[in-house]
Design a protein around this motif. Structure first.
Motif, short mmCIF file in Angstrom:
data_model
loop_
_atom_site.label_atom_id
_atom_site.label_comp_id
_atom_site.label_asym_id
_atom_site.label_seq_id
_atom_site.Cartn_x
_atom_site.Cartn_y
_atom_site.Cartn_z
N LEU A 256 53.03 3.69 -100.18
CA LEU A 256 54.25 3.84 -99.40
C LEU A 256 54.14 3.27 -97.98
O LEU A 256 55.15 3.23 -97.26
N TYR A 257 52.96 2.84 -97.56
CA TYR A 257 52.81 2.35 -96.19
C TYR A 257 53.86 1.29 -95.83
O TYR A 257 54.49 1.40 -94.77
N HIS A 261 56.57 1.61 -92.75
CA HIS A 261 56.68 0.61 -91.68
C HIS A 261 58.12 0.12 -91.53
O HIS A 261 58.61 -0.07 -90.41
N GLU A 262 58.79 -0.06 -92.66
CA GLU A 262 60.19 -0.49 -92.62
C GLU A 262 61.05 0.58 -91.95
O GLU A 262 61.95 0.27 -91.15
N ALA A 263 60.76 1.85 -92.26
CA ALA A 263 61.51 2.95 -91.61
C ALA A 263 61.24 2.97 -90.11
O ALA A 263 62.16 3.20 -89.32
N PHE A 264 59.99 2.71 -89.71
CA PHE A 264 59.67 2.65 -88.28
C PHE A 264 60.51 1.56 -87.59
O PHE A 264 61.12 1.79 -86.54
N ARG A 265 60.51 0.37 -88.20
CA ARG A 265 61.21 -0.75 -87.59
C ARG A 265 62.72 -0.50 -87.53
O ARG A 265 63.37 -0.85 -86.53
N LYS A 266 63.24 0.11 -88.56
CA LYS A 266 64.68 0.34 -88.63
C LYS A 266 65.16 1.39 -87.65
O LYS A 266 66.19 1.21 -86.97
N HIS A 267 64.42 2.49 -87.54
CA HIS A 267 64.91 3.64 -86.77
C HIS A 267 64.28 3.76 -85.38
O HIS A 267 64.83 4.47 -84.54
N GLN A 268 63.15 3.11 -85.16
CA GLN A 268 62.50 3.13 -83.84
C GLN A 268 62.43 4.56 -83.28
O GLN A 268 62.89 4.85 -82.18
#
Length: 334
Positions: A256-257, A261-268
């Motif tokens: 799931l890493y 990472h995609e969630a980090f980039r999207k939601h900051q």
């Protein structure tokens, strides 16, 4: 001698005795002295030890602070429990609502047999999710350490609207963060056999529990009570099967890493990475990697080990208070 004279003599003697006692014990004098003007003393807040019924299980948790204030959800690591937050909670509870549950099979929560409860990280996440709803927590900053990372980051992935901030303390989300100590667990992922299971089972021994607490830490700062507390749970009948199931399932977190990472980039998400730099389990490179997807993340490397709260709870609490004041408090999130 008159009664008045006797009373005066007693009073003088008591005063002399008090002066002598304080003079003999300088530490007592320092303790008794009033706090300097302008110093900050955190008001003592009671910590409550409670149990919530969640999907038929008893989920033990520690709670402190005013529920009307922003909430911090503390998610523990392996092989610990909410016990790992015992020093941190009082340092935050004057300003925040703090909640720390034990997962099933850990601490004081129920330990159903693997036949009755699927010990996967998806299921731990679901249980914690249902727990937060049972105790009335809607939004929260999530503190993640070790196992707390894959549990807590599933909230960031699947319910980002509930996450006000990420507080990462030696909780991994990047391949580079996995140290060589993960070798026996990776061998289990590659080929689940009696031999590889026996290699992974070394992490359930007192030797490895002691290693996790003591590596990179000054010897006389290692609290044996924490080791005894964790080992008692690991040695509980049936717990080996619980932990082996989670060892085998941990590979789903690594898979799931990229999604994390995609969630980090999207939601900051506002993010504080406060990391014990001497950790033998998760590397400093893993801490620094958060900046790849969260460029505004605040990184603090501290001189501590895997269980950094054991020796640096005051430092970590200070970092959290400053971070929350700057990033969360103004929104009134709770």
């Amino acid at each position: 001698m008159s009664i008045k004279a006797r009373l005066l003599t007693v009073a003088v003697s008591a005063s002399v005795l008090a002066v002598n006692v304080v003079a003999s014990f300088p530490a007592l004098a320092r303790t008794a002295a009033p706090a300097p003007a302008g110093s900050h003393v955190i008001p003592a807040q009671p910590v409550f030890y409670r149990t919530a019924k969640v999907d038929g299980l008893d989920i033990f948790y520690r709670e402190a602070g005013d529920p009307r204030k922003p909430t911090i959800l503390l998610l523990h690591g392996f092989p610990s429990s909410s016990h790992m937050f015992r020093d941190l909670i009082p340092l935050l509870a004057d300003r925040y609502h703090v909640v720390a549950p034990d997962y099933p099979g850990f601490g004081h929560s129920s330990q159903p047999a693997p036949a009755d409860y699927a010990y996967t990280f998806d299921h731990l996440y679901e249980t914690v999710d249902h727990f937060t709803r049972a105790v009335g927590v809607t939004k929260f900053a999530v503190y993640i350490q070790d196992y707390g990372a894959p549990v807590g980051l599933r909230f960031a992935l699947r319910q980002p609207e509930r996450v006000t901030a990420l507080i990462v303390q030696n909780g991994n989300a990047y391949d580079v963060g996995l140290s060589p100590a993960w070798g026996p667990i990776k061998a289990l992922w590659a080929n689940d056999t009696a031999e590889t299971r026996e290699g992974a089972a070394a992490f359930l021994t007192r030797k490895l529990t002691t290693f996790q607490y003591s590596a990179g830490v000054q010897a006389d700062r290692v609290n044996p009570d924490a080791i005894e507390n964790d080992q008692a749970i690991l040695d509980r009948p049936g717990n080996r099967e619980v932990q082996m199931a989670l060892f085998a399932n941990y590979q789903t977190n690594v898979a799931l890493y990229p999604a994390f990472h995609e969630a980090f980039r999207k939601h900051q998400f506002p993010t504080l990475v406060v990391w014990g730099k001497n950790d033998p389990i998760f590397t400093v490179a893993g801490a620094e990697a958060f900046a790849t997807d969260l460029p505004k993340a605040k990184l603090r490397l501290i001189d501590a080990g895997h269980f950094a709260l054991e020796t640096k709870a005051d430092v970590i609490a200070g970092e959290i208070r400053a971070f929350m004041a700057a990033e969360v408090d103004q929104r009134g999130a709770h």
